[in-house]
Design a protein around this motif. Sequence first.
Motif: not given
Length: 161
Positions: A26-28, A70-71, A76-77, A100, A102-104, A106
Amino acid sequence: MTDRRLVLGSVDATQEWGRKLGALLRAGDVIVLTGGLGAGKTTLTQGIAEGLGVRGPITSPTFVISRIHPSLAGGPSLVHVDAYRLGGPDELDDLDLDADIAVSVTVVEWGAGMAEALATEHLEIVLAAGGPDDGEDARVVTLVPTGGRFEELAARLLGAC
């Protein structure tokens, strides 16, 4: 910190396991991939990307250092980073990945010793060639979770094998 190991018998098995992992992320989330040249870091990232449902193709970002995928599914990306050519944590910090985070999701290849500072909780995945009885394309994967979220995630991933 607890180590957990599994053997993935082929390139397809590595990508399939990556898909399972990607579907749980998930994001983060920060994933640190460790292993020598040809260990399967990008192959695993390809599976993670499929599980996340992001735009590809996923190739090693060695010469561009990082790519954002990008998703395609509203999730999330994927921020895919190759830290091989970086001189240390300061150069990783110069990439402004925290913008990025918090929204991706990594994923940092060659990130051991540098990427852990991106998030207090993360999952390091160490990849190595399998032994002679495992098969030519086999990879031994060691999960090194840091934090409760990734302890739980590692247990789920090992249970799904």
